[in-house]
Scaffold this motif. Structure first.
Motif, PDB file in Angstrom:
ATOM      1  N   GLY A  61       0.809  -1.214   0.000  1.00  0.00           N
ATOM      2  CA  GLY A  61       0.000   0.000   0.000  1.00  0.00           C
ATOM      3  C   GLY A  61       0.836   1.255   0.000  1.00  0.00           C
ATOM      4  N   HIS A  62       1.952   1.213   0.689  1.00  0.00           N
ATOM      5  CA  HIS A  62       2.827   2.379   0.747  1.00  0.00           C
ATOM      6  C   HIS A  62       3.749   2.463  -0.448  1.00  0.00           C
ATOM      7  CE1 HIS A  62       2.288   2.813   5.362  1.00  0.00           C
ATOM      8  NE2 HIS A  62       1.173   2.924   4.696  1.00  0.00           N
ATOM      9  N   SER A  63       3.887   1.373  -1.178  1.00  0.00           N
ATOM     10  CA  SER A  63       4.756   1.370  -2.349  1.00  0.00           C
ATOM     11  C   SER A  63       4.134   2.121  -3.515  1.00  0.00           C
ATOM     12  CB  SER A  63       5.056  -0.068  -2.797  1.00  0.00           C
ATOM     13  OG  SER A  63       5.781  -0.739  -1.814  1.00  0.00           O
ATOM     14  N   LYS A  64       2.814   2.067  -3.586  1.00  0.00           N
ATOM     15  CA  LYS A  64       2.083   2.652  -4.714  1.00  0.00           C
ATOM     16  C   LYS A  64       2.571   2.008  -6.017  1.00  0.00           C
ATOM     17  CE  LYS A  64      -0.101   5.812  -2.237  1.00  0.00           C
ATOM     18  NZ  LYS A  64      -1.497   5.687  -2.000  1.00  0.00           N
ATOM     19  N   GLY A  65       2.189   2.546  -7.139  1.00  0.00           N
ATOM     20  CA  GLY A  65       2.670   2.109  -8.440  1.00  0.00           C
ATOM     21  C   GLY A  65       2.606   0.618  -8.709  1.00  0.00           C
ATOM     22  N   VAL A  66       3.680   0.125  -9.301  1.00  0.00           N
ATOM     23  CA  VAL A  66       3.740  -1.249  -9.789  1.00  0.00           C
ATOM     24  C   VAL A  66       3.575  -2.283  -8.680  1.00  0.00           C
ATOM     25  CG1 VAL A  66       5.824  -2.657 -10.185  1.00  0.00           C
ATOM     26  CG2 VAL A  66       4.790  -1.469 -12.043  1.00  0.00           C
ATOM     27  N   PHE A  67       4.183  -2.063  -7.520  1.00  0.00           N
ATOM     28  CA  PHE A  67       4.058  -3.030  -6.427  1.00  0.00           C
ATOM     29  C   PHE A  67       2.608  -3.137  -5.963  1.00  0.00           C
ATOM     30  CE2 PHE A  67       8.697  -2.278  -5.554  1.00  0.00           C
ATOM     31  CZ  PHE A  67       9.105  -3.563  -5.865  1.00  0.00           C
ATOM     32  N   MET A  68       1.930  -1.992  -5.841  1.00  0.00           N
ATOM     33  CA  MET A  68       0.542  -2.036  -5.409  1.00  0.00           C
ATOM     34  C   MET A  68      -0.311  -2.750  -6.455  1.00  0.00           C
ATOM     35  SD  MET A  68      -2.216   0.881  -4.410  1.00  0.00           S
ATOM     36  CE  MET A  68      -1.563   1.297  -2.820  1.00  0.00           C
ATOM     37  N   LYS A  69      -0.072  -2.470  -7.730  1.00  0.00           N
ATOM     38  CA  LYS A  69      -0.828  -3.130  -8.801  1.00  0.00           C
ATOM     39  C   LYS A  69      -0.592  -4.639  -8.764  1.00  0.00           C
ATOM     40  CE  LYS A  69      -3.096   0.076 -10.668  1.00  0.00           C
ATOM     41  NZ  LYS A  69      -4.509   0.118 -10.357  1.00  0.00           N
ATOM     42  N   ALA A  70       0.639  -5.053  -8.515  1.00  0.00           N
ATOM     43  CA  ALA A  70       0.939  -6.484  -8.414  1.00  0.00           C
ATOM     44  C   ALA A  70       0.154  -7.099  -7.258  1.00  0.00           C
ATOM     45  CB  ALA A  70       2.433  -6.707  -8.221  1.00  0.00           C
ATOM     46  N   GLY A  71       0.097  -6.410  -6.131  1.00  0.00           N
ATOM     47  CA  GLY A  71      -0.673  -6.902  -4.991  1.00  0.00           C
ATOM     48  C   GLY A  71      -2.150  -7.015  -5.309  1.00  0.00           C
ATOM     49  N   GLN A  72      -2.678  -6.025  -6.037  1.00  0.00           N
ATOM     50  CA  GLN A  72      -4.088  -6.068  -6.418  1.00  0.00           C
ATOM     51  C   GLN A  72      -4.362  -7.252  -7.344  1.00  0.00           C
ATOM     52  OE1 GLN A  72      -4.421  -2.078  -7.953  1.00  0.00           O
ATOM     53  NE2 GLN A  72      -5.415  -1.361  -6.086  1.00  0.00           N
ATOM     54  N   MET A  73      -3.447  -7.512  -8.277  1.00  0.00           N
ATOM     55  CA  MET A  73      -3.631  -8.654  -9.181  1.00  0.00           C
ATOM     56  C   MET A  73      -3.559  -9.972  -8.417  1.00  0.00           C
ATOM     57  SD  MET A  73      -1.888  -7.583 -12.793  1.00  0.00           S
ATOM     58  CE  MET A  73      -0.314  -7.063 -12.173  1.00  0.00           C
ATOM     59  N   LEU A  74      -2.600 -10.064  -7.492  1.00  0.00           N
ATOM     60  CA  LEU A  74      -2.480 -11.286  -6.686  1.00  0.00           C
ATOM     61  C   LEU A  74      -3.722 -11.508  -5.835  1.00  0.00           C
ATOM     62  CD1 LEU A  74       1.240 -11.101  -5.561  1.00  0.00           C
ATOM     63  CD2 LEU A  74       0.213 -12.824  -7.056  1.00  0.00           C
ATOM     64  N   SER A  75      -4.374 -10.446  -5.426  1.00  0.00           N
ATOM     65  CA  SER A  75      -5.561 -10.589  -4.589  1.00  0.00           C
ATOM     66  C   SER A  75      -6.706 -11.256  -5.343  1.00  0.00           C
ATOM     67  CB  SER A  75      -6.019  -9.234  -4.056  1.00  0.00           C
ATOM     68  OG  SER A  75      -6.673  -8.480  -5.057  1.00  0.00           O
ATOM     69  N   VAL A  77      -6.309 -13.844  -7.383  1.00  0.00           N
ATOM     70  CA  VAL A  77      -6.023 -15.264  -7.571  1.00  0.00           C
ATOM     71  C   VAL A  77      -6.787 -16.045  -6.502  1.00  0.00           C
ATOM     72  CG1 VAL A  77      -4.207 -17.012  -7.484  1.00  0.00           C
ATOM     73  CG2 VAL A  77      -3.751 -14.799  -8.544  1.00  0.00           C
ATOM     74  N   ASP A  78      -7.429 -17.145  -6.894  1.00  0.00           N
ATOM     75  CA  ASP A  78      -8.171 -17.975  -5.948  1.00  0.00           C
ATOM     76  C   ASP A  78      -7.195 -18.736  -5.075  1.00  0.00           C
ATOM     77  OD1 ASP A  78      -9.949 -19.534  -4.565  1.00  0.00           O
ATOM     78  OD2 ASP A  78     -10.485 -20.799  -6.270  1.00  0.00           O
ATOM     79  N   GLY A  86      -3.165 -22.378   1.980  1.00  0.00           N
ATOM     80  CA  GLY A  86      -2.488 -21.570   2.992  1.00  0.00           C
ATOM     81  C   GLY A  86      -2.268 -20.131   2.581  1.00  0.00           C
ATOM     82  N   PHE A  87      -2.626 -19.788   1.364  1.00  0.00           N
ATOM     83  CA  PHE A  87      -2.440 -18.419   0.888  1.00  0.00           C
ATOM     84  C   PHE A  87      -3.649 -17.540   1.197  1.00  0.00           C
ATOM     85  CE2 PHE A  87       0.308 -20.951  -1.917  1.00  0.00           C
ATOM     86  CZ  PHE A  87       1.510 -20.322  -1.664  1.00  0.00           C
ATOM     87  N   ALA A  88      -4.681 -18.097   1.794  1.00  0.00           N
ATOM     88  CA  ALA A  88      -5.916 -17.348   2.073  1.00  0.00           C
ATOM     89  C   ALA A  88      -5.668 -16.074   2.879  1.00  0.00           C
ATOM     90  CB  ALA A  88      -6.938 -18.243   2.755  1.00  0.00           C
ATOM     91  N   PRO A  89      -4.820 -16.086   3.938  1.00  0.00           N
ATOM     92  CA  PRO A  89      -4.605 -14.821   4.672  1.00  0.00           C
ATOM     93  C   PRO A  89      -4.013 -13.726   3.782  1.00  0.00           C
ATOM     94  CG  PRO A  89      -3.674 -16.666   5.908  1.00  0.00           C
ATOM     95  CD  PRO A  89      -4.100 -17.188   4.570  1.00  0.00           C
ATOM     96  N   TYR A  90      -3.191 -14.125   2.822  1.00  0.00           N
ATOM     97  CA  TYR A  90      -2.568 -13.149   1.922  1.00  0.00           C
ATOM     98  C   TYR A  90      -3.606 -12.580   0.962  1.00  0.00           C
ATOM     99  CZ  TYR A  90       1.649 -15.089   3.882  1.00  0.00           C
ATOM    100  OH  TYR A  90       2.614 -15.482   4.769  1.00  0.00           O
ATOM    101  N   GLN A  91      -4.448 -13.461   0.413  1.00  0.00           N
ATOM    102  CA  GLN A  91      -5.484 -12.997  -0.505  1.00  0.00           C
ATOM    103  C   GLN A  91      -6.442 -12.048   0.208  1.00  0.00           C
ATOM    104  OE1 GLN A  91      -8.256 -15.918  -2.003  1.00  0.00           O
ATOM    105  NE2 GLN A  91      -8.628 -14.701  -3.830  1.00  0.00           N
ATOM    106  N   LYS A  92      -6.819 -12.400   1.426  1.00  0.00           N
ATOM    107  CA  LYS A  92      -7.744 -11.567   2.195  1.00  0.00           C
ATOM    108  C   LYS A  92      -7.144 -10.182   2.453  1.00  0.00           C
ATOM    109  CE  LYS A  92     -10.194 -11.528   6.608  1.00  0.00           C
ATOM    110  NZ  LYS A  92     -10.385 -12.236   7.867  1.00  0.00           N
ATOM    111  N   ALA A  93      -5.888 -10.143   2.856  1.00  0.00           N
ATOM    112  CA  ALA A  93      -5.233  -8.859   3.131  1.00  0.00           C
ATOM    113  C   ALA A  93      -5.051  -8.051   1.846  1.00  0.00           C
ATOM    114  CB  ALA A  93      -3.888  -9.085   3.817  1.00  0.00           C
ATOM    115  N   LEU A  94      -4.575  -8.708   0.803  1.00  0.00           N
ATOM    116  CA  LEU A  94      -4.309  -7.991  -0.444  1.00  0.00           C
ATOM    117  C   LEU A  94      -5.579  -7.476  -1.103  1.00  0.00           C
ATOM    118  CD1 LEU A  94      -1.480 -10.217  -1.971  1.00  0.00           C
ATOM    119  CD2 LEU A  94      -1.249  -8.010  -0.821  1.00  0.00           C
ATOM    120  N   ALA A  95      -6.697  -8.145  -0.873  1.00  0.00           N
ATOM    121  CA  ALA A  95      -7.962  -7.681  -1.447  1.00  0.00           C
ATOM    122  C   ALA A  95      -8.302  -6.273  -0.958  1.00  0.00           C
ATOM    123  CB  ALA A  95      -9.082  -8.653  -1.102  1.00  0.00           C
TER     124      ALA A  95
END
Length: 150
Positions: A61-75, A77-78, A86-95
Motif C-alpha cells: 500500500g505504501h509502495s504505490k505504483g507497480v508493487f501495489m498493482k501487483a498486490g491487487q492482481m495477486l488478490s 487469484v483464488d 495456505g495463501f488465504a490470509p494473503y489474498q484476504k489482506a491484499l484484497a
C-alpha cells in the motif's frame, strides 16, 4: 510515515530497503513459528501468516505504483486453488488494496496538483482540505473550494 500519511521514498534503493529487511525478518519468523507449533502452540504458523499478510498489505500500500498493482492482481487469484489453501490470509489482506489504499502525504498531493495545473494549490483553491475524502492506488480525492465558490 508522517502523521499517518504515506511519504513515498525516492530512489529504487530506498524503496527496496523495507522489502529486504522484511524478507529477512519473515524467514526467521517462519522458522520460529514452526518451532512454536511443534512445541505445542497450536496455530502459531497460521497466526504468523496472518501477521505477514498484514505487513505485505502495508508495504504494498505504501509502495504505490507497480508493487501495489501487483498486490491487487495477486488478490484476485483464488488462494484456495493453490496448494493447501495456505495463501488465504494473503489474498484476504491484499484484497483490501482494491478499495482501501493508504493516502499519500498532503504535501505530495499538493505537489501533484501544482505539477498538473501549473500553479500552487493556494492559487487554484480558496480552500483545500489536506485529508483526502478517498484514496486508491491510482490517486486520491481532496475537497477543495475554488475562488469563485465552486
Amino acid at each position: 510515515m508522517s502523521g499517518g500519511r504515506v511519504v513515498v521514498p525516492c530512489g529504487r534503493i530506498r524503496r527496496g530497503l523495507p522489502w529486504v529487511g522484511f524478507t529477512a525478518r519473515t524467514a526467521g519468523g517462519r522458522l520460529v513459528a514452526g518451532v512454536q507449533e511443534k512445541a505445542g502452540d497450536t496455530g502459531a504458523v497460521e497466526r504468523f501468516h496472518e501477521r505477514v499478510a498484514e505487513r505485505y498489505l502495508e508495504l504494498l500500500g505504501h509502495s504505490k505504483g507497480v508493487f501495489m498493482k501487483a498486490g491487487q492482481m495477486l488478490s484476485m487469484v483464488d488462494a484456495a486453488s493453490i496448494g493447501t489453501g495456505g495463501f488465504a490470509p494473503y489474498q484476504k489482506a491484499l484484497a483490501r488494496l482494491q478499495t482501501d489504499a493508504p493516502p499519500m502525504d498532503a504535501e505530495l498531493a499538493k505537489a501533484v496538483v501544482h505539477a498538473d495545473l501549473g500553479r500552487p494549490v493556494g492559487e487554484v483553491f480558496a480552500q483545500f482540505v489536506d485529508d483526502p475524502v478517498a484514496a486508491a492506488s491510482i490517486g486520491q480525492v481532496h475537497r477543495g473550494v475554488l475562488h469563485d465558490g465552486r
